[in-house]
Design a protein around this motif. Structure first.
Motif, short mmCIF file in Angstrom:
data_model
loop_
_atom_site.label_atom_id
_atom_site.label_comp_id
_atom_site.label_asym_id
_atom_site.label_seq_id
_atom_site.Cartn_x
_atom_site.Cartn_y
_atom_site.Cartn_z
N THR A 134 49.38 13.97 94.49
CA THR A 134 50.57 13.43 93.84
C THR A 134 50.97 14.33 92.68
N HIS A 135 52.29 14.42 92.45
CA HIS A 135 52.81 15.28 91.38
C HIS A 135 53.90 14.53 90.63
N GLY A 136 53.95 14.75 89.34
CA GLY A 136 54.98 14.10 88.53
C GLY A 136 56.32 14.82 88.67
N LEU A 137 57.37 14.06 88.33
CA LEU A 137 58.72 14.65 88.42
C LEU A 137 58.86 15.83 87.44
N ARG A 138 58.22 15.72 86.28
CA ARG A 138 58.28 16.83 85.31
C ARG A 138 57.66 18.10 85.89
N GLU A 139 56.59 17.93 86.65
CA GLU A 139 55.95 19.09 87.27
C GLU A 139 56.88 19.71 88.31
N PHE A 140 57.57 18.85 89.07
CA PHE A 140 58.54 19.36 90.04
C PHE A 140 59.62 20.17 89.31
N LEU A 141 60.11 19.60 88.20
CA LEU A 141 61.14 20.29 87.42
C LEU A 141 60.64 21.63 86.91
N GLN A 142 59.40 21.63 86.44
CA GLN A 142 58.84 22.85 85.86
C GLN A 142 58.77 23.97 86.91
N VAL A 143 58.24 23.63 88.10
CA VAL A 143 58.11 24.66 89.14
C VAL A 143 59.49 25.12 89.60
N ALA A 144 60.42 24.18 89.76
CA ALA A 144 61.76 24.54 90.27
C ALA A 144 62.52 25.42 89.28
N PHE A 145 62.55 25.02 88.02
CA PHE A 145 63.34 25.78 87.04
C PHE A 145 62.68 27.12 86.72
N SER A 146 61.35 27.17 86.70
CA SER A 146 60.73 28.46 86.38
C SER A 146 60.94 29.45 87.53
N ARG A 147 61.16 28.94 88.75
CA ARG A 147 61.45 29.84 89.87
C ARG A 147 62.74 30.64 89.62
N VAL A 148 63.68 30.04 88.89
CA VAL A 148 64.93 30.76 88.58
C VAL A 148 64.93 31.25 87.12
N GLY A 149 63.75 31.26 86.51
CA GLY A 149 63.63 31.84 85.16
C GLY A 149 64.21 30.98 84.06
N LEU A 150 64.26 29.66 84.26
CA LEU A 150 64.81 28.77 83.23
C LEU A 150 63.77 27.74 82.79
N ASN A 151 64.04 27.16 81.61
CA ASN A 151 63.20 26.09 81.08
C ASN A 151 63.91 24.75 81.35
N TRP A 152 63.28 23.86 82.12
CA TRP A 152 63.99 22.64 82.54
C TRP A 152 64.41 21.78 81.36
N GLU A 153 63.60 21.81 80.28
CA GLU A 153 63.91 20.93 79.15
C GLU A 153 65.22 21.32 78.45
N ASP A 154 65.67 22.54 78.68
CA ASP A 154 66.95 22.95 78.11
C ASP A 154 68.14 22.41 78.90
N HIS A 155 67.91 21.90 80.08
CA HIS A 155 69.04 21.58 80.97
C HIS A 155 69.07 20.15 81.49
N VAL A 156 67.93 19.45 81.46
CA VAL A 156 67.91 18.10 82.05
C VAL A 156 68.33 17.08 81.01
N ILE A 157 69.32 16.26 81.36
CA ILE A 157 69.76 15.19 80.48
C ILE A 157 69.51 13.84 81.16
N SER A 158 69.40 12.82 80.35
CA SER A 158 69.09 11.50 80.88
C SER A 158 70.39 10.73 81.12
N ASP A 159 70.49 10.09 82.27
CA ASP A 159 71.70 9.33 82.60
C ASP A 159 71.29 7.99 83.20
N PRO A 160 71.60 6.89 82.51
CA PRO A 160 71.16 5.57 83.00
C PRO A 160 71.74 5.20 84.36
N ARG A 161 72.80 5.89 84.79
CA ARG A 161 73.36 5.58 86.12
C ARG A 161 72.34 5.83 87.23
N PHE A 162 71.35 6.69 86.96
CA PHE A 162 70.38 7.02 88.00
C PHE A 162 69.09 6.20 87.89
N LEU A 163 69.10 5.23 86.98
CA LEU A 163 67.94 4.31 86.89
C LEU A 163 68.10 3.21 87.93
#
Ligand code: GDP
Length: 327
Positions: free
Chosen positions: A247-276
């Motif tokens: 099992t893997h956390g969503l943050r880990e998924f974000l980390q692997v995905a964004f680092s693949r394109v040379g970005l830091n996910w925390e700079d780009h992910v915003i929280s939106d209650p519509r997706f809760l």
């Protein structure tokens, strides 16, 4: 004579992978398609030109009987469903009709036309919901957390019931989350990999997500369809968990995905209650040892390889779209 398979949900992620597998094995493959002018049909027709399409709808009993009479399958794979948890909250009754009762309609059609047809039902790890134990196996109790999960529990039990009541070779694969470059953009994995690619190319500034406190057992869909096929080749029908066992956390998924394109996910992910969601499934991890021992099925694609495969495919796709239509 070659085997013949009918696949419902042929225009979805799993449908196309399964069709490719079965065509490669020499099957005649039919795909059940719903509605007029289905927009996803041309994509599948291009991916799997050997597939023949047949009209029918899991909401319509007589269309299922007609489809079985026309294609005379030896195997039916039921991958058709309303499969997006968020939508199931908005259209709970329709979800029950399609993902739950639709299975009964197909089993009734099999009983009517040819009870020797072997039937595969795509059950879901969402049935475990608020999990009772870790990891989850074929004996773990269910506690679904969405109308989708509830409908899948019904479908799971009706499949077992037709097996026990009528001797139909009917079985369920309890499929944990499985992803690929063909995953719909509404699911969180593909939303992230597509988002990372688009942010990298300057096509969007950030990515809006809901609950990040979630963990899933994510595998590669291309391998999960092989488990489905193996299940229908056994001497006796049986249900199997299909999962990676990690099992893997969503943050880990974000980390692997964004680092693949040379970005830091925390700079780009915003929280939106519509997706809760009203309530969520916090953490899933499957124990697929029965599938390993009895089907010889072992997942090979690692978590990192899966995420990387999806990001790379989305980068290629977005670059092609940009070169075709400009920004
Ligand atoms: P599910 O396991 O079938 O519900 O697959 P999804 O890919 O739709 O969701 C997986 C997890 O990601 C769930 O716990 C969601 O609440 C969480 N999640 C967080 N943000 C999002 C989002 O923006 N979209 C989706 N689909 N899921 C999100």
């Amino acid at each position: 004579m070659a085997d013949t398979a009918l696949i419902t949900g042929i225009t979805g992620q799993d449908g196309s992978y399964l069709a490719e597998l079965l065509v490669g094995l020499g099957y005649n493959v039919y795909g059940l398609v719903r509605g007029q002018n289905n927009p996803r049909l041309p994509v599948v027709a291009q991916l799997c030109p050997a597939v023949e399409f047949i009209e029918g709808d899991l909401l319509d009993q007589s269309s299922l009987i007609a489809a079985l009479e026309i294609c005379q399958p030896t195997e039916v794979y039921n991958l058709g469903a309303i499969s997006f948890v968020s939508l199931s909250y908005k259209q709970a009754v329709l979800t029950g009709e399609v993902s739950g009762l639709g299975v009964t309609r197909m089993l009734e059609a099999i009983r009517t036309v040819n009870p020797r047809i072997r039937f595969f039902q795509a059950s879901s790890s969402e049935m475990f919901g608020k999990v009772r134990e870790r990891p989850q196996n074929e004996l773990t109790g269910f506690h679904p957390r969405s109308p989708y999960g509830v409908a899948k529990v019904y479908a799971h039990y009706i499949t077992a019931n037709y097996r026990e009541s009528y001797g139909i070779f009917a079985c369920s694969g309890i499929l944990f989350n499985h992803e690929s470059p063909r995953r719909g953009l509404e699911f969180v994995t593909r939303k992230i990999t597509s988002g990372a690619a688009r942010i990298k190319l300057g096509l969007q500034p950030n990515l809006a997500l809901g609950n990040l406190e979630t963990e899933r057992d994510w595998g590669f869909a291309g391998e999960y369809v092989d488990a489905m096929h193996r299940m229908l080749q056994q001497a006796e029908p049986r249900d199997f968990v299909v999962a990676t066992g990690e099992t893997h956390g969503l943050r880990e998924f974000l980390q692997v995905a964004f680092s693949r394109v040379g970005l830091n996910w925390e700079d780009h992910v915003i929280s939106d209650p519509r997706f809760l969601r009203p309530i969520d499934v916090d953490s899933l991890i499957g124990d697929a040892s029965r599938a390993r021992d009895e089907l010889g099925w072992i997942p090979k694609t690692s978590f990192e390889d899966l995420v990387t495969m999806m990001v790379d495919a989305d980068l290629t796709l977005q670059e092609r779209l940009v070169s075709q239509v400009g920004r």
